[in-house]
Design a protein around this motif. Structure first.
Motif, PDB file in Angstrom:
ATOM      1  N   LEU A 217     -25.076   9.983  10.874  1.00 20.34           N
ATOM      2  CA  LEU A 217     -25.203  10.125   9.429  1.00 20.34           C
ATOM      3  C   LEU A 217     -23.868  10.363   8.742  1.00 20.34           C
ATOM      4  O   LEU A 217     -23.699  10.045   7.569  1.00 20.34           O
ATOM      5  CB  LEU A 217     -26.150  11.290   9.099  1.00 20.34           C
ATOM      6  CG  LEU A 217     -27.573  11.180   9.619  1.00 20.34           C
ATOM      7  CD1 LEU A 217     -28.336  12.463   9.336  1.00 20.34           C
ATOM      8  CD2 LEU A 217     -28.275   9.980   9.005  1.00 20.34           C
ATOM      9  N   SER A 218     -22.916  10.941   9.467  1.00 24.77           N
ATOM     10  CA  SER A 218     -21.662  11.377   8.857  1.00 24.77           C
ATOM     11  C   SER A 218     -20.493  10.430   9.065  1.00 24.77           C
ATOM     12  O   SER A 218     -19.448  10.609   8.450  1.00 24.77           O
ATOM     13  CB  SER A 218     -21.273  12.757   9.410  1.00 24.77           C
ATOM     14  OG  SER A 218     -22.278  13.694   9.119  1.00 24.77           O
ATOM     15  N   ALA A 219     -20.649   9.446   9.935  1.00 23.24           N
ATOM     16  CA  ALA A 219     -19.544   8.530  10.216  1.00 23.24           C
ATOM     17  C   ALA A 219     -20.078   7.110  10.283  1.00 23.24           C
ATOM     18  O   ALA A 219     -21.118   6.865  10.879  1.00 23.24           O
ATOM     19  CB  ALA A 219     -18.870   8.903  11.533  1.00 23.24           C
ATOM     20  N   LEU A 220     -19.366   6.186   9.650  1.00 23.88           N
ATOM     21  CA  LEU A 220     -19.762   4.794   9.741  1.00 23.88           C
ATOM     22  C   LEU A 220     -18.550   3.899   9.622  1.00 23.88           C
ATOM     23  O   LEU A 220     -17.525   4.282   9.079  1.00 23.88           O
ATOM     24  CB  LEU A 220     -20.797   4.433   8.673  1.00 23.88           C
ATOM     25  CG  LEU A 220     -20.311   4.383   7.238  1.00 23.88           C
ATOM     26  CD1 LEU A 220     -20.859   3.125   6.579  1.00 23.88           C
ATOM     27  CD2 LEU A 220     -20.788   5.592   6.474  1.00 23.88           C
TER      28      LEU A 220
ATOM     29  N   ALA B  38     -12.104   7.445  15.374  1.00 22.27           N
ATOM     30  CA  ALA B  38     -12.143   8.145  14.091  1.00 22.27           C
ATOM     31  C   ALA B  38     -13.004   9.400  14.176  1.00 22.27           C
ATOM     32  O   ALA B  38     -12.641  10.451  13.634  1.00 22.27           O
ATOM     33  CB  ALA B  38     -12.672   7.209  13.003  1.00 22.27           C
ATOM     34  N   ILE B  39     -14.128   9.314  14.885  1.00 21.48           N
ATOM     35  CA  ILE B  39     -14.999  10.482  15.050  1.00 21.48           C
ATOM     36  C   ILE B  39     -14.266  11.580  15.813  1.00 21.48           C
ATOM     37  O   ILE B  39     -14.322  12.760  15.429  1.00 21.48           O
ATOM     38  CB  ILE B  39     -16.312  10.081  15.754  1.00 21.48           C
ATOM     39  CG1 ILE B  39     -17.170   9.243  14.795  1.00 21.48           C
ATOM     40  CG2 ILE B  39     -17.070  11.305  16.248  1.00 21.48           C
ATOM     41  CD1 ILE B  39     -18.363   8.572  15.455  1.00 21.48           C
ATOM     42  N   ALA B  40     -13.574  11.217  16.872  1.00 25.21           N
ATOM     43  CA  ALA B  40     -12.823  12.212  17.657  1.00 25.21           C
ATOM     44  C   ALA B  40     -11.750  12.873  16.800  1.00 25.21           C
ATOM     45  O   ALA B  40     -11.576  14.105  16.841  1.00 25.21           O
ATOM     46  CB  ALA B  40     -12.210  11.549  18.888  1.00 25.21           C
ATOM     47  N   ILE B  41     -11.027  12.087  16.021  1.00 30.20           N
ATOM     48  CA  ILE B  41      -9.991  12.646  15.142  1.00 30.20           C
ATOM     49  C   ILE B  41     -10.620  13.567  14.107  1.00 30.20           C
ATOM     50  O   ILE B  41     -10.130  14.680  13.861  1.00 30.20           O
ATOM     51  CB  ILE B  41      -9.188  11.515  14.459  1.00 30.20           C
ATOM     52  CG1 ILE B  41      -8.378  10.739  15.497  1.00 30.20           C
ATOM     53  CG2 ILE B  41      -8.296  12.071  13.353  1.00 30.20           C
ATOM     54  CD1 ILE B  41      -7.812   9.426  14.985  1.00 30.20           C
ATOM     55  N   ALA B  42     -11.712  13.127  13.493  1.00 27.39           N
ATOM     56  CA  ALA B  42     -12.386  13.932  12.473  1.00 27.39           C
ATOM     57  C   ALA B  42     -12.866  15.262  13.048  1.00 27.39           C
ATOM     58  O   ALA B  42     -12.810  16.297  12.381  1.00 27.39           O
ATOM     59  CB  ALA B  42     -13.548  13.153  11.868  1.00 27.39           C
ATOM     60  N   ARG B  43     -13.327  15.246  14.283  1.00 28.28           N
ATOM     61  CA  ARG B  43     -13.740  16.504  14.932  1.00 28.28           C
ATOM     62  C   ARG B  43     -12.524  17.400  15.179  1.00 28.28           C
ATOM     63  O   ARG B  43     -12.581  18.611  14.962  1.00 28.28           O
ATOM     64  CB  ARG B  43     -14.471  16.229  16.232  1.00 28.28           C
ATOM     65  CG  ARG B  43     -15.855  15.663  16.014  1.00 28.28           C
ATOM     66  CD  ARG B  43     -16.792  15.977  17.149  1.00 28.28           C
ATOM     67  NE  ARG B  43     -18.100  15.384  16.938  1.00 28.28           N
ATOM     68  CZ  ARG B  43     -19.044  15.886  16.158  1.00 28.28           C
ATOM     69  NH1 ARG B  43     -18.833  16.989  15.494  1.00 28.28           N
ATOM     70  NH2 ARG B  43     -20.210  15.288  16.034  1.00 28.28           N
ATOM     71  N   ASN B  44     -11.430  16.816  15.628  1.00 31.94           N
ATOM     72  CA  ASN B  44     -10.224  17.602  15.921  1.00 31.94           C
ATOM     73  C   ASN B  44      -9.660  18.298  14.692  1.00 31.94           C
ATOM     74  O   ASN B  44      -9.052  19.360  14.807  1.00 31.94           O
ATOM     75  CB  ASN B  44      -9.131  16.715  16.527  1.00 31.94           C
ATOM     76  CG  ASN B  44      -9.406  16.347  17.958  1.00 31.94           C
ATOM     77  OD1 ASN B  44     -10.247  16.939  18.625  1.00 31.94           O
ATOM     78  ND2 ASN B  44      -8.699  15.342  18.437  1.00 31.94           N
TER      79      ASN B  44
ATOM     80  N   LEU C 272     -15.419  16.604  10.713  1.00 35.75           N
ATOM     81  CA  LEU C 272     -16.763  16.641  11.290  1.00 35.75           C
ATOM     82  C   LEU C 272     -16.900  17.954  12.041  1.00 35.75           C
ATOM     83  O   LEU C 272     -16.015  18.333  12.807  1.00 35.75           O
ATOM     84  CB  LEU C 272     -16.985  15.473  12.259  1.00 35.75           C
ATOM     85  CG  LEU C 272     -17.287  14.124  11.647  1.00 35.75           C
ATOM     86  CD1 LEU C 272     -17.423  13.068  12.740  1.00 35.75           C
ATOM     87  CD2 LEU C 272     -18.547  14.148  10.798  1.00 35.75           C
ATOM     88  N   GLN C 273     -17.991  18.637  11.808  1.00 34.93           N
ATOM     89  CA  GLN C 273     -18.225  19.916  12.464  1.00 34.93           C
ATOM     90  C   GLN C 273     -19.313  19.759  13.520  1.00 34.93           C
ATOM     91  O   GLN C 273     -20.019  18.743  13.561  1.00 34.93           O
ATOM     92  CB  GLN C 273     -18.594  20.961  11.422  1.00 34.93           C
ATOM     93  CG  GLN C 273     -17.455  21.164  10.427  1.00 34.93           C
ATOM     94  CD  GLN C 273     -17.828  22.088   9.305  1.00 34.93           C
ATOM     95  OE1 GLN C 273     -18.955  22.098   8.834  1.00 34.93           O
ATOM     96  NE2 GLN C 273     -16.859  22.882   8.876  1.00 34.93           N
ATOM     97  N   ALA C 274     -19.462  20.759  14.358  1.00 37.99           N
ATOM     98  CA  ALA C 274     -20.394  20.690  15.491  1.00 37.99           C
ATOM     99  C   ALA C 274     -21.810  20.329  15.044  1.00 37.99           C
ATOM    100  O   ALA C 274     -22.505  19.582  15.718  1.00 37.99           O
ATOM    101  CB  ALA C 274     -20.390  22.013  16.238  1.00 37.99           C
ATOM    102  N   GLN C 275     -22.248  20.834  13.903  1.00 34.89           N
ATOM    103  CA  GLN C 275     -23.609  20.588  13.450  1.00 34.89           C
ATOM    104  C   GLN C 275     -23.786  19.232  12.770  1.00 34.89           C
ATOM    105  O   GLN C 275     -24.906  18.817  12.497  1.00 34.89           O
ATOM    106  CB  GLN C 275     -24.086  21.707  12.504  1.00 34.89           C
ATOM    107  CG  GLN C 275     -23.403  21.718  11.150  1.00 34.89           C
ATOM    108  CD  GLN C 275     -22.113  22.518  11.115  1.00 34.89           C
ATOM    109  OE1 GLN C 275     -21.546  22.856  12.143  1.00 34.89           O
ATOM    110  NE2 GLN C 275     -21.646  22.827   9.926  1.00 34.89           N
TER     111      GLN C 275
END
Length: 95
Positions: free
Chosen positions: A69-72, A51-57, A61-64
């Motif tokens: 804190l942003s994913a659970l 999910a984190i990888a997808i959210a970044r893609n 989710l942004q680089a900063q």
């Protein structure tokens, strides 16, 4: 013991992987929503790292952003076995 014979002389012959690509326009739509002041969240049944990888893609989710804190996962919503109170949930989801 029952599978002992099956585990002998095994040889890895290959690996298979698959990816479900992002839909066209999603990353741009997320950026446009952010620019309009909309907080974009993603709720999924995927494994947390997936999910984190997808959210970044897709720019959710942004680089900063701090992943901790942003994913659970769902366990974070019920740390002691009961779901968080409305107040704690509001604090967790506030921007």
């Amino acid at each position: 013991q029952k599978f002992e014979a099956c585990r002998k002389s095994l040889r890895l012959v290959g690996l298979v992987a698959s990816i479900d690509p992002d839909r066209d326009g999603v990353p741009e739509s997320v950026v446009a929503a952010r620019e309009a002041g909309i907080r974009v969240v993603m709720i999924t049944g995927d494994y947390l790292k997936t999910a984190i990888a997808i959210a970044r893609n897709v720019n959710i989710l942004q680089a900063q952003d701090d992943e901790k804190l942003s994913a659970l996962d769902c366990a974070g919503l019920r740390p002691d076995g009961t779901y968080l109170s409305h107040e704690k949930m509001d604090l967790l989801t506030s921007s």
